[in-house]
Enzyme design. Sequence first.
Site: not given
Length: 167
Positions: A143, A145, A157
């Site tokens: 992931h 972010s 992802e």
Amino acid sequence: MSRASHRAACAALTLLLAGGPAMADLQVAVGATSESTVALKAEVDRIVPLSSLHPRLELRLATGLLLLSSDEEDGNAALTLAPALRWTFAGDQGAFVEGGIGAALFLKTRVESRNLSTAFQFEDRLAVGVPWASGELSLALTHYSNAGIKEPNDGFETLTLGYRFPL
């Protein structure tokens, strides 16, 4: 991916592989993002035993290049730094699970329809793997972010299948 981005990514990968640490391993992985973009990852890494803590625990230190390609000119690339703790289930050569939090620096702040807001992204990774032939086969979910550093925080992802082998 534009030609300039592609050339920059290839140059970075060449430098990464040429300047990798002695006794390192290479992992190559292919997969897709949550936006159906093709993902290719190449990492040079080293395993550091943590046997003083537990005989089945290791630290995997990896640095690499993530290439994201799509049908449009939306491709992207990132340099990654990915430490991970590894737990081996059946002795030194058995199945393993890894988890770690690293960092990625992207060329652009967009991945298809996702607005990343910042070039810097955290990389959270979970992986499982097994020894295969002279290396390791692994499946990883990662992931990306910015952890709310700046809005919008449209992370994404990747799911990749990789093979790691000694250099």
